[in-house]
Design a protein around this motif. Structure first.
Motif, PDB file in Angstrom:
ATOM      1  N   LEU A 118     -33.326  -3.744 -65.588  1.00 20.89           N
ATOM      2  CA  LEU A 118     -33.627  -3.474 -66.780  1.00 20.89           C
ATOM      3  C   LEU A 118     -32.518  -2.401 -67.284  1.00 20.89           C
ATOM      4  N   VAL A 119     -31.870  -1.503 -66.514  1.00 19.06           N
ATOM      5  CA  VAL A 119     -30.673  -0.979 -67.247  1.00 19.06           C
ATOM      6  C   VAL A 119     -29.523  -1.654 -67.764  1.00 19.06           C
ATOM      7  N   PRO A 120     -29.136  -2.603 -67.103  1.00 23.16           N
ATOM      8  CA  PRO A 120     -28.073  -3.555 -67.770  1.00 23.16           C
ATOM      9  C   PRO A 120     -28.528  -4.120 -68.930  1.00 23.16           C
ATOM     10  N   ILE A 121     -29.979  -4.609 -68.863  1.00 29.08           N
ATOM     11  CA  ILE A 121     -30.335  -5.317 -70.041  1.00 29.08           C
ATOM     12  C   ILE A 121     -30.656  -4.477 -71.131  1.00 29.08           C
ATOM     13  N   LEU A 122     -30.981  -3.033 -71.010  1.00 29.28           N
ATOM     14  CA  LEU A 122     -30.924  -2.227 -72.195  1.00 29.28           C
ATOM     15  C   LEU A 122     -29.492  -1.970 -72.558  1.00 29.28           C
ATOM     16  N   ILE A 123     -28.459  -1.643 -71.696  1.00 31.85           N
ATOM     17  CA  ILE A 123     -27.198  -1.364 -72.106  1.00 31.85           C
ATOM     18  C   ILE A 123     -26.653  -2.710 -73.093  1.00 31.85           C
ATOM     19  N   THR A 124     -27.012  -4.078 -72.570  1.00 34.00           N
ATOM     20  CA  THR A 124     -26.387  -5.140 -73.486  1.00 34.00           C
ATOM     21  C   THR A 124     -27.178  -5.226 -74.543  1.00 34.00           C
ATOM     22  N   SER A 125     -28.447  -4.698 -74.838  1.00 35.48           N
ATOM     23  CA  SER A 125     -29.060  -4.938 -75.851  1.00 35.48           C
ATOM     24  C   SER A 125     -28.803  -3.647 -76.922  1.00 35.48           C
ATOM     25  N   LEU A 126     -28.047  -2.542 -76.514  1.00 35.36           N
ATOM     26  CA  LEU A 126     -27.772  -1.660 -77.311  1.00 35.36           C
ATOM     27  C   LEU A 126     -27.093  -1.910 -78.832  1.00 35.36           C
ATOM     28  N   PRO A 127     -26.333  -2.967 -78.807  1.00 35.08           N
ATOM     29  CA  PRO A 127     -25.678  -3.187 -79.930  1.00 35.08           C
ATOM     30  C   PRO A 127     -26.671  -3.932 -81.083  1.00 35.08           C
ATOM     31  N   LEU A 128     -27.512  -4.738 -80.625  1.00 32.21           N
ATOM     32  CA  LEU A 128     -28.794  -5.227 -81.404  1.00 32.21           C
ATOM     33  C   LEU A 128     -29.527  -4.319 -81.896  1.00 32.21           C
ATOM     34  N   LEU A 129     -29.974  -3.418 -80.743  1.00 35.29           N
ATOM     35  CA  LEU A 129     -30.822  -2.216 -81.337  1.00 35.29           C
ATOM     36  C   LEU A 129     -30.202  -1.291 -82.180  1.00 35.29           C
ATOM     37  N   PHE A 130     -28.828  -1.306 -82.106  1.00 36.79           N
ATOM     38  CA  PHE A 130     -28.070  -0.421 -83.150  1.00 36.79           C
ATOM     39  C   PHE A 130     -28.197  -0.814 -84.492  1.00 36.79           C
ATOM     40  N   VAL A 131     -28.150  -2.232 -84.569  1.00 38.52           N
ATOM     41  CA  VAL A 131     -28.122  -3.007 -85.857  1.00 38.52           C
ATOM     42  C   VAL A 131     -29.405  -2.625 -86.440  1.00 38.52           C
ATOM     43  N   VAL A 132     -30.601  -2.680 -85.847  1.00 38.84           N
ATOM     44  CA  VAL A 132     -32.025  -2.556 -85.983  1.00 38.84           C
ATOM     45  C   VAL A 132     -32.140  -1.268 -86.332  1.00 38.84           C
ATOM     46  N   PHE A 133     -31.552  -0.051 -86.010  1.00 42.37           N
ATOM     47  CA  PHE A 133     -31.683   1.294 -86.229  1.00 42.37           C
ATOM     48  C   PHE A 133     -30.861   1.824 -87.520  1.00 42.37           C
ATOM     49  N   ILE A 134     -29.841   0.939 -87.805  1.00 45.63           N
ATOM     50  CA  ILE A 134     -29.138   1.532 -88.949  1.00 45.63           C
ATOM     51  C   ILE A 134     -29.831   0.768 -90.138  1.00 45.63           C
ATOM     52  N   GLY A 135     -30.769  -0.275 -89.933  1.00 46.70           N
ATOM     53  CA  GLY A 135     -31.629  -0.609 -90.962  1.00 46.70           C
ATOM     54  C   GLY A 135     -32.558   0.271 -91.353  1.00 46.70           C
ATOM     55  N   SER A 136     -33.397   0.940 -90.241  1.00 48.56           N
ATOM     56  CA  SER A 136     -34.389   1.792 -90.494  1.00 48.56           C
ATOM     57  C   SER A 136     -34.611   2.816 -89.637  1.00 48.56           C
ATOM     58  N   LYS A 137     -33.990   4.109 -89.855  1.00 48.62           N
ATOM     59  CA  LYS A 137     -33.997   5.071 -88.835  1.00 48.62           C
ATOM     60  C   LYS A 137     -35.245   5.716 -88.414  1.00 48.62           C
ATOM     61  N   LYS A 138     -35.793   6.120 -89.431  1.00 58.59           N
ATOM     62  CA  LYS A 138     -37.222   6.794 -89.195  1.00 58.59           C
ATOM     63  C   LYS A 138     -38.170   6.091 -88.369  1.00 58.59           C
ATOM     64  N   THR A 139     -38.315   4.738 -88.799  1.00 57.83           N
ATOM     65  CA  THR A 139     -39.303   3.736 -88.199  1.00 57.83           C
ATOM     66  C   THR A 139     -38.700   3.509 -86.714  1.00 57.83           C
ATOM     67  N   PHE A 140     -37.393   3.331 -86.588  1.00 57.96           N
ATOM     68  CA  PHE A 140     -36.960   3.135 -85.365  1.00 57.96           C
ATOM     69  C   PHE A 140     -37.229   4.151 -84.249  1.00 57.96           C
ATOM     70  N   ILE A 141     -36.707   5.465 -84.707  1.00 55.20           N
ATOM     71  CA  ILE A 141     -37.259   6.415 -83.978  1.00 55.20           C
ATOM     72  C   ILE A 141     -38.541   6.554 -83.590  1.00 55.20           C
ATOM     73  N   PHE A 142     -39.413   6.676 -84.549  1.00 56.12           N
ATOM     74  CA  PHE A 142     -41.009   6.715 -84.455  1.00 56.12           C
ATOM     75  C   PHE A 142     -41.379   5.566 -83.377  1.00 56.12           C
ATOM     76  N   HIS A 143     -41.008   4.265 -83.511  1.00 56.27           N
ATOM     77  CA  HIS A 143     -41.407   3.290 -82.584  1.00 56.27           C
ATOM     78  C   HIS A 143     -40.813   3.387 -81.254  1.00 56.27           C
ATOM     79  N   SER A 144     -39.770   4.005 -81.229  1.00 59.44           N
ATOM     80  CA  SER A 144     -39.189   4.129 -79.736  1.00 59.44           C
ATOM     81  C   SER A 144     -39.896   5.179 -78.985  1.00 59.44           C
TER      82      SER A 144
END
Length: 187
Positions: A118-144
């Motif tokens: 799970l840790v490597p999957i999370l690390i490799t998904s970070l760029p994807l999640l970063f793009v989503v984070f840039i799009g809507s920061k408050k919603t991303f933090i709340f949903h995380s």
């Protein structure tokens, strides 16, 4: 459910579960690609299908997840499924999808056993999640935060016992003893 299916219809459950795992992996990777390739042309359809096939028949997955315990084989399906529901929850601002992602990760993962994957999957998904984070920061933090809290409470039944061994003398002194014992090593 599988026992009932096996008694009613003579089916090899291992083939059935591998087929479901591959099919759901293909489906959720395809749906995950729809977020970025949302043009409905014929060429983009084939790009999504071929990319999904590359995902499920990846040599990396064949050498890592497919050759290990059956327990972590579901991560092939769980990774795109959780990412899909989590990202969908952010784009649609619907927390139900966060709970769905948390439930899928809880049901189809053995949690502590699958942590090395799970840790490597999370690390490799970070760029994807970063793009989503840039799009809507408050919603991303709340949903995380919602995802982490719901995942914690869904797994409280084993997390409690994991830490309880250190405070009460239950015979187990470490996490390693939870997975194996001296009797198991002798065999």
């Amino acid at each position: 459910l599988i026992l009932i299916l096996k008694t009613l219809v003579p089916v090899n459950t291992q083939f059935l579960m591998y087929g479901l795992n591959w099919g759901l992996s293909f489906l959720f990777f395809y749906l995950l690609l729809v977020f970025w390739i949302n043009n409905h042309s014929k060429a983009n359809f084939f790009i999504k299908v071929i990319s999904s096939l590359f995902y499920i028949f990846s040599p990396f997955l064949a050498r890592t997840l497919y050759q290990h315990q059956v327990i972590v084989i579901y991560l092939v399906f769980v990774a795109p499924c959780v990412l899909y529901f989590f990202i969908k929850s952010i784009y649609e601002k619907n927390p139900i999808y966060v709970f769905t992602a948390s439930l899928v990760l809880t049901v189809f993962s053995t949690n502590l056993s699958s942590l090395p994957w799970l840790v490597p999957i999370l690390i490799t998904s970070l760029p994807l999640l970063f793009v989503v984070f840039i799009g809507s920061k408050k919603t991303f933090i709340f949903h995380s935060l919602l995802f982490i809290i719901s995942y914690f409470f869904l797994n409280l039944h084993w997390i409690f016992h994991l830490f309880n061994v250190h405070f009460n003398n239950t015979g187990l002194t470490s996490i390693l003893n939870s997975f194996s014992s001296p009797d198991f090593v002798k065999v």
